[in-house]
Scaffold this active site. Sequence first.
Site, PDB file in Angstrom:
ATOM      1  N   HIS A 151      12.810   7.860  26.339  1.00  0.00           N
ATOM      2  CA  HIS A 151      12.966   6.409  26.139  1.00  0.00           C
ATOM      3  C   HIS A 151      13.422   5.675  27.404  1.00  0.00           C
ATOM      4  O   HIS A 151      14.295   4.809  27.360  1.00  0.00           O
ATOM      5  CB  HIS A 151      13.929   6.141  24.983  1.00  0.00           C
ATOM      6  CG  HIS A 151      13.414   6.571  23.635  1.00  0.00           C
ATOM      7  ND1 HIS A 151      12.085   6.542  23.304  1.00  0.00           N
ATOM      8  CD2 HIS A 151      14.066   7.037  22.519  1.00  0.00           C
ATOM      9  CE1 HIS A 151      11.935   6.968  22.043  1.00  0.00           C
ATOM     10  NE2 HIS A 151      13.102   7.279  21.554  1.00  0.00           N
TER      11      HIS A 151
ATOM     12  N   HIS B 181      12.505   0.256  18.227  1.00  0.00           N
ATOM     13  CA  HIS B 181      12.960   1.473  17.554  1.00  0.00           C
ATOM     14  C   HIS B 181      13.750   1.160  16.278  1.00  0.00           C
ATOM     15  O   HIS B 181      14.804   1.746  16.037  1.00  0.00           O
ATOM     16  CB  HIS B 181      13.810   2.287  18.534  1.00  0.00           C
ATOM     17  CG  HIS B 181      13.818   3.759  18.283  1.00  0.00           C
ATOM     18  ND1 HIS B 181      14.219   4.305  17.086  1.00  0.00           N
ATOM     19  CD2 HIS B 181      13.468   4.793  19.067  1.00  0.00           C
ATOM     20  CE1 HIS B 181      14.138   5.622  17.168  1.00  0.00           C
ATOM     21  NE2 HIS B 181      13.675   5.945  18.362  1.00  0.00           N
TER      22      HIS B 181
ATOM     23  N   GLU C  86       7.278   3.738  15.478  1.00  0.00           N
ATOM     24  CA  GLU C  86       7.329   3.291  16.878  1.00  0.00           C
ATOM     25  C   GLU C  86       5.915   3.285  17.444  1.00  0.00           C
ATOM     26  O   GLU C  86       5.356   4.339  17.724  1.00  0.00           O
ATOM     27  CB  GLU C  86       8.203   4.243  17.692  1.00  0.00           C
ATOM     28  CG  GLU C  86       9.621   4.388  17.178  1.00  0.00           C
ATOM     29  CD  GLU C  86      10.219   5.737  17.570  1.00  0.00           C
ATOM     30  OE1 GLU C  86      10.313   6.024  18.773  1.00  0.00           O
ATOM     31  OE2 GLU C  86      10.573   6.517  16.674  1.00  0.00           O
TER      32      GLU C  86
HETATM   33  C1  GAL Z   1      12.535   9.052  18.645  1.00  0.00           C
HETATM   34  C2  GAL Z   1      12.244  10.415  19.161  1.00  0.00           C
HETATM   35  C3  GAL Z   1      13.262  11.343  18.556  1.00  0.00           C
HETATM   36  C4  GAL Z   1      14.680  10.900  18.895  1.00  0.00           C
HETATM   37  C5  GAL Z   1      14.842   9.424  18.562  1.00  0.00           C
HETATM   38  C6  GAL Z   1      16.130   8.843  19.069  1.00  0.00           C
HETATM   39  O1  GAL Z   1      11.599   8.150  19.150  1.00  0.00           O
HETATM   40  O2  GAL Z   1      10.931  10.804  18.861  1.00  0.00           O
HETATM   41  O3  GAL Z   1      13.029  12.666  18.980  1.00  0.00           O
HETATM   42  O4  GAL Z   1      14.937  11.130  20.246  1.00  0.00           O
HETATM   43  O5  GAL Z   1      13.819   8.658  19.091  1.00  0.00           O
HETATM   44  O6  GAL Z   1      17.217   9.356  18.425  1.00  0.00           O
END
Ligand code: GAL
Length: 343
Positions: free
Chosen positions: A96, A170, A309
């Site tokens: 991210h 998110h 997402e």
């Molecule tokens: C998602 C990701 C997960 C985790 C989450 C944040 O987008 O695919 O593995 O990292 O974000 O907690």
Amino acid sequence: MPDGTVIEQFCLTNNQGVSLEILSLGGIIRRWLIPHNAKPPTDIVLGFDSVQAYLSDDSYLGALVGRYANRIAEGKLCLESKNYQLDINQGDNCLHGGSQGFNNKVWQSTVLSRDENPAIALQLESPDGDQGFPGALSTKVIYTLTESNRLKIEYFATSKRTTVFNPTNHSYFNLSGHNSGSVNNQHIQVVASYYTPTDAHAIPTGELIKVEGTPFDFRKLSTIEQALTSAHPQIQYGNGLDHNLCIDSYDPQSQEAKYAAKATSENTDISLKVYTTMPGIQVFTANHFDHKKGKQDSLYHAHQGLCFETQFYPDSPNQPQFPSATLKAGEAFYSVTEYEVLF
Ligand code: GAL
């Protein structure tokens, strides 16, 4: 903020009584209230009560994510024959956008419309080398709440040097209410015939696999539980759904958001439809939540939220066969994702 910067909170309310609270910190959607005739409104997103809670958590609740949503393997990027090392913030990988991603930044805000279809713009300058990414990047996100109960999220960017760009939001949805327990019994549909399987660390193997006969076949509306209880090794890796599905309607030439996914709760009769211009959608079921202290003294447990997402596929910079997230110097990036609530 700890340094004294003031964070603003905006409230977008339409004439149908849908109401959203959005912070200039990370563009975080903190509340999303759906009216009921008789009862108090249902808040369909997970969140926190304090800035401190947002800053000390690493689950990106409601936040804008960038510069690159999801993982880039070992934080390695090669563009125009130059190698870049990105910030490593989860295991061996860049997740991210690195440890100081868009979710942690205070964005410059402007009110665009106060009346019908209320809208705000959030802008951010990300300097050359931010979290290891090349190119000074100017980005803007416009949130519009329409009178037809859609939250339209438009993403714009330009970069001074060629870079990669893959923004998302998110939000963790729970259509029965943020404090109503797990989403297991809620139904979802995702119009995707393929998914991108991963290794045990959530890095794509590079294959596109048909969803047919796997727990990732959501082409017909089905419960989240049927996937979560599967013995499929991909589900076992992360204790649930945390996978990129390849949206069938993706058209790289189109700037029109197309229908991609839906979720629905029989408890509240609230449904959510997702429309996007992006090629992929990470379906994530908050697999690691364990007594996380959320809004209004609620405790969030595993599988209490559902993320849709919209994104380029994870690790696309290292997978040439995936749709490309490269943003060339001077070119304009645009994408749009719309979340429509039906109630
Ligand atoms: C998602 C990701 C997960 C985790 C989450 C944040 O987008 O695919 O593995 O990292 O974000 O907690």
